[in-house]
Scaffold this motif. Structure first.
Motif, mmCIF file in Angstrom:
data_model
loop_
_atom_site.group_PDB
_atom_site.id
_atom_site.type_symbol
_atom_site.label_atom_id
_atom_site.label_comp_id
_atom_site.label_asym_id
_atom_site.label_seq_id
_atom_site.Cartn_x
_atom_site.Cartn_y
_atom_site.Cartn_z
ATOM 1 N N VAL A 88 -59.234 127.106 30.306
ATOM 2 C CA VAL A 88 -58.614 125.837 30.689
ATOM 3 C C VAL A 88 -58.725 125.713 32.205
ATOM 4 O O VAL A 88 -58.299 126.627 32.925
ATOM 5 C CB VAL A 88 -57.122 125.813 30.271
ATOM 6 C CG1 VAL A 88 -56.476 124.489 30.641
ATOM 7 C CG2 VAL A 88 -56.980 126.081 28.775
ATOM 8 N N ALA A 89 -59.304 124.614 32.680
ATOM 9 C CA ALA A 89 -59.450 124.431 34.128
ATOM 10 C C ALA A 89 -58.956 123.042 34.506
ATOM 11 O O ALA A 89 -59.094 122.091 33.732
ATOM 12 C CB ALA A 89 -60.914 124.589 34.523
ATOM 13 N N ASP A 90 -58.385 122.966 35.691
ATOM 14 C CA ASP A 90 -57.859 121.680 36.165
ATOM 15 C C ASP A 90 -58.832 121.088 37.173
ATOM 16 O O ASP A 90 -58.839 121.484 38.342
ATOM 17 C CB ASP A 90 -56.485 121.910 36.803
ATOM 18 C CG ASP A 90 -55.809 120.593 37.142
ATOM 19 O OD1 ASP A 90 -56.337 119.531 36.763
ATOM 20 O OD2 ASP A 90 -54.747 120.634 37.792
ATOM 21 N N GLY A 91 -59.663 120.157 36.704
ATOM 22 C CA GLY A 91 -60.626 119.498 37.579
ATOM 23 C C GLY A 91 -61.446 120.515 38.359
ATOM 24 O O GLY A 91 -61.986 121.458 37.797
ATOM 25 N N ASP A 92 -61.473 120.336 39.689
ATOM 26 C CA ASP A 92 -62.296 121.220 40.508
ATOM 27 C C ASP A 92 -61.515 122.414 41.063
ATOM 28 O O ASP A 92 -62.011 123.184 41.877
ATOM 29 C CB ASP A 92 -62.921 120.407 41.650
ATOM 30 C CG ASP A 92 -61.855 119.610 42.394
ATOM 31 O OD1 ASP A 92 -60.655 119.821 42.101
ATOM 32 O OD2 ASP A 92 -62.220 118.779 43.241
ATOM 33 N N SER A 93 -60.266 122.592 40.603
ATOM 34 C CA SER A 93 -59.457 123.695 41.120
ATOM 35 C C SER A 93 -60.055 125.048 40.720
ATOM 36 O O SER A 93 -60.632 125.180 39.652
ATOM 37 C CB SER A 93 -58.032 123.587 40.567
ATOM 38 O OG SER A 93 -57.353 124.782 40.806
ATOM 39 N N ARG A 94 -59.864 126.059 41.569
ATOM 40 C CA ARG A 94 -60.388 127.385 41.231
ATOM 41 C C ARG A 94 -59.380 128.178 40.394
ATOM 42 O O ARG A 94 -59.667 129.250 39.916
ATOM 43 C CB ARG A 94 -60.749 128.150 42.513
ATOM 44 C CG ARG A 94 -62.083 127.658 43.103
ATOM 45 C CD ARG A 94 -62.556 128.503 44.251
ATOM 46 N NE ARG A 94 -61.647 128.402 45.399
ATOM 47 C CZ ARG A 94 -60.973 129.430 45.900
ATOM 48 N NH1 ARG A 94 -61.087 130.605 45.387
ATOM 49 N NH2 ARG A 94 -60.175 129.248 46.941
ATOM 50 N N LEU A 95 -58.151 127.623 40.261
ATOM 51 C CA LEU A 95 -57.143 128.303 39.441
ATOM 52 C C LEU A 95 -57.344 127.875 37.982
ATOM 53 O O LEU A 95 -57.598 126.710 37.701
ATOM 54 C CB LEU A 95 -55.742 127.913 39.912
ATOM 55 C CG LEU A 95 -55.454 128.230 41.379
ATOM 56 C CD1 LEU A 95 -54.097 127.701 41.784
ATOM 57 C CD2 LEU A 95 -55.543 129.719 41.635
ATOM 58 N N LEU A 375 -51.003 120.347 42.390
ATOM 59 C CA LEU A 375 -50.739 121.651 43.008
ATOM 60 C C LEU A 375 -49.809 122.481 42.116
ATOM 61 O O LEU A 375 -50.081 123.628 41.799
ATOM 62 C CB LEU A 375 -50.110 121.433 44.395
ATOM 63 C CG LEU A 375 -49.746 122.708 45.155
ATOM 64 C CD1 LEU A 375 -51.016 123.465 45.531
ATOM 65 C CD2 LEU A 375 -48.952 122.382 46.410
ATOM 66 N N VAL A 376 -48.722 121.834 41.664
ATOM 67 C CA VAL A 376 -47.737 122.560 40.849
ATOM 68 C C VAL A 376 -48.374 123.024 39.534
ATOM 69 O O VAL A 376 -48.207 124.164 39.115
ATOM 70 C CB VAL A 376 -46.500 121.655 40.568
ATOM 71 C CG1 VAL A 376 -45.580 122.304 39.547
ATOM 72 C CG2 VAL A 376 -45.759 121.370 41.861
ATOM 73 N N ARG A 377 -49.156 122.153 38.880
ATOM 74 C CA ARG A 377 -49.708 122.551 37.577
ATOM 75 C C ARG A 377 -50.774 123.646 37.739
ATOM 76 O O ARG A 377 -50.891 124.521 36.894
ATOM 77 C CB ARG A 377 -50.221 121.346 36.784
ATOM 78 C CG ARG A 377 -51.451 120.703 37.322
ATOM 79 C CD ARG A 377 -51.716 119.350 36.706
ATOM 80 N NE ARG A 377 -52.974 118.856 37.238
ATOM 81 C CZ ARG A 377 -53.290 117.585 37.403
ATOM 82 N NH1 ARG A 377 -52.431 116.646 37.072
ATOM 83 N NH2 ARG A 377 -54.461 117.248 37.881
ATOM 84 N N ILE A 379 -50.748 125.983 40.072
ATOM 85 C CA ILE A 379 -50.010 127.232 40.291
ATOM 86 C C ILE A 379 -49.461 127.711 38.938
ATOM 87 O O ILE A 379 -49.510 128.896 38.609
ATOM 88 C CB ILE A 379 -48.871 127.019 41.323
ATOM 89 C CG1 ILE A 379 -49.502 126.740 42.696
ATOM 90 C CG2 ILE A 379 -47.948 128.234 41.374
ATOM 91 C CD1 ILE A 379 -48.522 126.278 43.742
ATOM 92 N N GLY A 380 -48.996 126.747 38.125
ATOM 93 C CA GLY A 380 -48.473 127.087 36.782
ATOM 94 C C GLY A 380 -49.552 127.724 35.927
ATOM 95 O O GLY A 380 -49.323 128.748 35.279
ATOM 96 N N LEU A 381 -50.762 127.147 35.910
ATOM 97 C CA LEU A 381 -51.865 127.699 35.106
ATOM 98 C C LEU A 381 -52.166 129.129 35.539
ATOM 99 O O LEU A 381 -52.288 130.036 34.715
ATOM 100 C CB LEU A 381 -53.147 126.870 35.312
ATOM 101 C CG LEU A 381 -53.338 125.591 34.511
ATOM 102 C CD1 LEU A 381 -54.717 125.015 34.801
ATOM 103 C CD2 LEU A 381 -53.193 125.853 33.029
ATOM 104 N N ALA A 382 -52.251 129.327 36.874
ATOM 105 C CA ALA A 382 -52.590 130.657 37.382
ATOM 106 C C ALA A 382 -51.472 131.648 37.057
ATOM 107 O O ALA A 382 -51.732 132.799 36.700
ATOM 108 C CB ALA A 382 -52.823 130.592 38.887
ATOM 109 N N ALA A 383 -50.203 131.164 37.121
ATOM 110 C CA ALA A 383 -49.073 132.069 36.845
ATOM 111 C C ALA A 383 -49.084 132.490 35.380
ATOM 112 O O ALA A 383 -48.923 133.674 35.063
ATOM 113 C CB ALA A 383 -47.758 131.367 37.187
ATOM 114 N N VAL A 384 -49.323 131.531 34.467
ATOM 115 C CA VAL A 384 -49.375 131.882 33.037
ATOM 116 C C VAL A 384 -50.529 132.844 32.801
ATOM 117 O O VAL A 384 -50.427 133.814 32.050
ATOM 118 C CB VAL A 384 -49.529 130.614 32.152
ATOM 119 C CG1 VAL A 384 -49.767 131.007 30.693
ATOM 120 C CG2 VAL A 384 -48.305 129.723 32.256
ATOM 121 N N ASN A 385 -51.638 132.624 33.486
ATOM 122 C CA ASN A 385 -52.814 133.478 33.307
ATOM 123 C C ASN A 385 -52.506 134.930 33.671
ATOM 124 O O ASN A 385 -53.007 135.864 33.062
ATOM 125 C CB ASN A 385 -53.969 132.946 34.164
ATOM 126 C CG ASN A 385 -55.306 133.481 33.689
ATOM 127 O OD1 ASN A 385 -55.532 133.570 32.486
ATOM 128 N ND2 ASN A 385 -56.156 133.873 34.610
#
Ligand SMILES: Cc1cc2nc3c(=O)[nH]c(=O)nc-3n(C[C@H](O)[C@H](O)[C@H](O)COP(=O)(O)OP(=O)(O)OC[C@H]3O[C@@H](n4cnc5c(N)ncnc54)[C@H](O)[C@@H]3O)c2cc1C
Length: 414
Positions: A88-95, A375-377, A379-385
């Motif tokens: 799961v990736a959020d647009g161009d974010s690296r997280l 930004l918040v989502r 960080i959330g994705l990376a934290a769950v990961n």
């Protein structure tokens, strides 16, 4: 199944709607000895044509166990593709978030099955069951429900008498409307553009979901005609107002728009077959039971495909209803009475409402490009990961392995 007068059929349960949920229910119930009549306004051959439905469904592990139990899965042959990882990736974010089947010691997280193959397999299983009778094309003229039972009249004059009617007739359910069950609904102002592509680089059974400002863009692994893993099903969510223009584009322009979203990590893509569009809405019925009536599947709840859970929720309805009815019959109870049906309603209401809320929330959270939210989502994705236990909970949820599971979803016989 008793033929009363020449054109009257007496049965235990009438199922209106022979889609994937209705037919799965018919297999479960007829396999357990109930007499079933299932009617659909479309005949089976038109529903299995390659041009009828371009979608492929992500089938959760628990749903697969049920389809195995009811004797449908084996008729798929090789026509399913395991999902080993989900990215799961959020647009161009690296997280990003990465689910891997090995993290929870399973062979697969789920399976992709093209809807046309699902329908063919479930119809084949139905034909094996003596107690199931599929009438199509057939439509209701009117239906009367009362303490004694259900009497339905078809447009062609045939009559069906049953102890219970099940509405499995999809989002515009005639059965729900006939019972005056209130419906809450809203549009996401998004449309799902669905198509299949062949690509140069194998997908290695990984499903990708890229959250873009207009909505999720999903690349879902399929098997090609030779079993190779270079074919994928695409669900491209787009704003309603742009869809007409996109669908009217020349192949070259469409390909250019597509490539911007698809990227190049799977190499060049070639389009296979036609493109379909599905308007995306949320809807839920105020109740899924009434006098001698039950709703299952999309007639009860229609959700955003963001998490690939609509059909899985319908199959959970099927598993719960089959168990409630079979247990009631063992106790010698009338299967159409309210305390039997209320057990089903209580069992399914919370789970369905939770999934409706979750899919709705996810779509709202991700389908925008507002910087602080992004930004918040991320960080959330990376934290769950990174958070092992939390990630496992999410994976088990996606696999349909949480909650108070009916026996069929645990792979147990009824
Ligand atoms: C783009 C997209 C992707 C999706 N991907 C997934 C996924 O990956 N995983 C997942 O779990 N879910 C997914 N879903 C959701 C899933 O497709 C639906 O939840 C599922 O198809 C609903 O099945 P159903 O049998 O309840 O209803 P339907 O498929 O709508 O079937 C209803 C049946 O009733 C018949 N019918 C209707 N009215 C009448 C009438 N009056 N009389 C007689 N017959 C009637 C119809 O002909 C039809 O056969 C997706 C949805 C979309 C839009």
């Amino acid at each position: 199944m008793a033929e009363k007068a020449e054109n009257t059929v007496k049965t235990d349960i009438l199922i209106v709607g022979g889609g994937m949920a209705g037919c799965s229910l018919a297999c479960a119930l007829a396999g357990a000895g109930f007499e079933i009549v299932i009617i659909d306004r479309l005949d089976q051959s038109s529903q299995t044509e390659d041009t009828f439905d371009g979608r492929a469904s992500a089938i959760a592990e628990a749903s697969k166990k049920m389809l195995d139990q009811i004797g449908m899965w084996r008729h798929l042959g090789q026509n399913y593709t395991p999902i080993l990882d989900i990215r799961v990736a959020d647009g161009d974010s690296r997280l990003f978030l990465h689910y891997n089947h090995e993290d929870i010691g399973e062979k697969a997280l789920g399976f992709m099955v093209e809807n046309r193959h699902f329908r063919r397999a479930v119809f084949t299983r139905l034909r094996e069951l003596e107690k199931a009778r599929y009438l199509a094309p057939a439509q209701l003229e009117d239906i009367a429900r009362g303490p004694e039972g259900v009497k339905a009249r078809l447009i062609d004059g045939r009559q069906i008498e049953a102890a219970l009617v099940v509405g499995a007739d999809g989002r515009s359910s005639q059965i729900r409307e006939e019972a005056n069950i209130k419906l809450t609904q809203w549009s996401y102002h998004q449309t799902g553009i669905v198509l299949s592509v062949d690509h140069e680089i194998p997908h290695h059974n990984v499903a990708h979901e890229h959250f873009l400002p207009a909505g999720p863009f999903a690349i879902l692994p399929l098997s090609g005609p030779n079993g190779d893993n270079t074919r994928s099903s695409i669900v491209w969510t787009e704003k309603d107002e742009l869809v007409e223009g996109i669908m009217a584009m020349s192949d070259q322009d469409f390909a250019a728009e597509f490539e911007q979203r698809f990227g190049d990590f799977l190499g060049a893509a070639t389009f296979i077959g036609p493109r379909w569009t599905y308007p995306l809405t949320l809807q839920y019925a105020e109740t899924s039971v009434a006098e001698r009536l039950v709703l299952v599947g999309d007639s009860s709840h229609g959700m955003h495909p963001i998490a690939g859970q609509g059909l899985n929720m319908g199959l959970r309805d099927v598993a719960a209803l089959a168990e409630v009815l079979i247990d009631a019959r063992r106790l010698g109870l009338d299967i159409g009475t309210s305390h039997v049906l209320d057990d089903y309603e209580q069992w399914r209401r919370f789970d369905n409402t939770l999934m409706l809320a979750m899919t709705d929330g996810l779509n709202r959270l991700f389908s925008n490009d507002i910087a602080p939210i992004k930004l918040v989502r991320d960080i959330g994705l990376a934290a769950v990961n990174k958070a092992g236990p939390l990630k496992k909970v999410f994976m088990q949820h996606a696999m349909g392995a949480t909650g108070n599971l009916p026996r069929l979803l645990k792979g147990e016989a009824l």
